[in-house]
Design an enzyme around this catalytic site. Structure first.
Site, short mmCIF file in Angstrom:
data_model
loop_
_atom_site.label_atom_id
_atom_site.label_comp_id
_atom_site.label_asym_id
_atom_site.label_seq_id
_atom_site.Cartn_x
_atom_site.Cartn_y
_atom_site.Cartn_z
N LYS A 70 0.83 -1.24 -0.01
CA LYS A 70 0.11 0.05 0.01
C LYS A 70 0.68 1.13 0.15
CE LYS A 70 -3.99 -2.10 -0.24
NZ LYS A 70 -4.93 -2.03 0.86
N ARG A 124 -3.99 -10.01 4.92
CA ARG A 124 -4.08 -10.16 3.55
C ARG A 124 -2.93 -9.72 2.92
NH1 ARG A 124 -5.78 -7.12 -0.93
NH2 ARG A 124 -7.11 -8.08 -2.35
#
Length: 288
Positions: free
Chosen positions: A236, A270
Site C-alpha cells: 500500500k 491479506r
C-alpha cells in the site's frame, strides 16, 4: 480527540470462529490470506495470473508458502482502474474457482467483489468467504446475497461511492469514525441474518498517510473486540510513498507493521508476499 473507553477488552483476548460452508474455521491462530488477482491492471501484479494455468500455479505457490485463504479478485480497485460489470467479472473468473477447489480441496477461497450477482455465482462455484470492499454501498443487494448464501462477510470501511473510493478524507479521529461505520453496518448485516462478520479498516482507501498510521497503532480498538479483524496493508502507498520506495521494495517495513497489528489482535493478514508474512506470523506465535 476522544479518549478510548477504559473498559475495552483488547482484541487478542477474544477467540473467534467462522462458518465457511459448514466448515467451522477457528481464528485463534491468525491466518494468512494470499492475494490472487485475475486482473490485467492491478497496481503491482496486473496480468500475471489471469489465465487458468497461471492462476493455478500461483495458487499452489501461495499455499505452499503458508496461505490458508486465497482471495480471488476479478476487478482492480486501484485508482483509475478499469470498471467492470458483474457479468464481466464472472466471465473473467470463468472456471478458476472450481479448478482451484478441485486441485486444493482444503483451501478456503474468498471472493473479492462488490456485486451480489458475482457473489451468487461464486457461491455456486464453491467460494467460502465474501470480501466486499464496498460495505454493501455499491450494490444494494449485497447484504441480501450475503444472508442468502450464509457465507462469512468481510466488511471494509470505504467512502460511500465507487467514484469517491479514493478521495482522501482527513477525519478528526479516524478510529472513532471507522468504528461508527462498523457499528452501523454490522447492525444492518446482523438484522439481515448475516452471522459471521470480519472487519477490514480499509487501508489504502480514501485515508491520509497520517490517518492510516494512527489506525495501525490503534487496531486493538477497532470494532470494539466484537468481530475478528482483517488487515490488508500489503504494497500500500501509505507505506512506500513517504519512504520514496516502490510497492515491491517495502517488505521489511511491511513486516514490522504486520507484527504491530498481530500484537494487537489482528486475525487475518491479506498479503501478496505470503512467505515473508508467514515468517512474521511464526515469530509472533513464538513470542506468545
Amino acid at each position: 480527540m476522544l479518549s478510548k473507553p477504559s473498559n475495552l477488552k483488547p482484541v487478542n483476548a477474544q477467540t473467534y470462529s467462522i462458518n465457511c460452508n459448514g466448515r467451522l474455521v477457528q481464528l485463534d491462530i491468525p491466518k494468512i490470506m494470499g492475494i490472487l488477482n485475475l486482473t490485467p491492471d492491478s497496481f503491482s501484479d496486473g496480468g500475471k495470473f489471469n489465465t487458468e494455468k497461471l492462476a493455478l500455479k500461483h495458487a499452489e505457490k501461495l499455499l505452499s508458502e503458508g496461505a490458508e485463504i486465497l482471495d480471488i479478485g476479478p476487478q482492480s480497485t486501484r485508482p483509475n482502474a478499469e470498471f467492470l460489470s458483474s457479468q464481466e467479472e464472472i466471465q473473467r473468473i470463468g472456471n478458476i474457482i472450481s479448478l482451484i477447489k478441485k486441485e486444493f480441496p482444503e483451501v478456503l477461497i474468498s471472493l473479492d467483489t462488490f456485486y451480489a450477482e458475482t457473489v451468487r455465482f461464486g457461491f455456486n462455484e464453491g467460494v467460502d468467504i465474501i470480501n466486499d470492499i464496498s460495505g454493501g454501498q455499491y450494490d444494494t443487494q449485497m447484504f441480501n446475497a450475503a444472508a442468502e448464501t450464509g457465507l462469512p462477510y468481510i466488511l471494509m470501511h470505504v467512502n460511500p461511492s465507487y467514484e469517491s473510493m479514493h478521495e482522501k478524507i482527513k477525519f478528526d479521529d479516524i478510529t472513532l469514525e471507522v468504528n461508527r461505520y462498523f457499528s452501523q453496518k454490522t447492525t444492518e448485516l446482523l438484522q439481515k441474518g448475516v452471522k459471521d462478520i470480519i472487519l477490514d479498516p480499509g487501508f489504502g482507501f480514501g485515508k491520509t498517510v497520517e490517518g492510516q498510521m494512527k489506525m495501525i497503532h490503534e487496531v486493538e480498538y477497532l470494532g470494539f473486540a466484537k468481530f475478528p479483524l482483517l488487515i490488508g496493508i500489503s504494497r500500500k502507498s501509505f507505506i512506500y510513498k513517504p519512504l520514496g520506495k516502490s510497492s515491491l521494495d517495502i517488505n521489511e517495513e511491511t513486516q514490522k507493521l504486520h507484527m504491530t497489528v498481530l500484537e494487537q489482535g489482528a486475525k487475518i493478514l491479506r498479503v501478496h508476499d505470503v512467505a515473508q508474512a508467514k515468517e512474521t506470523l511464526d515469530q509472533f506465535l513464538q513470542k506468545k
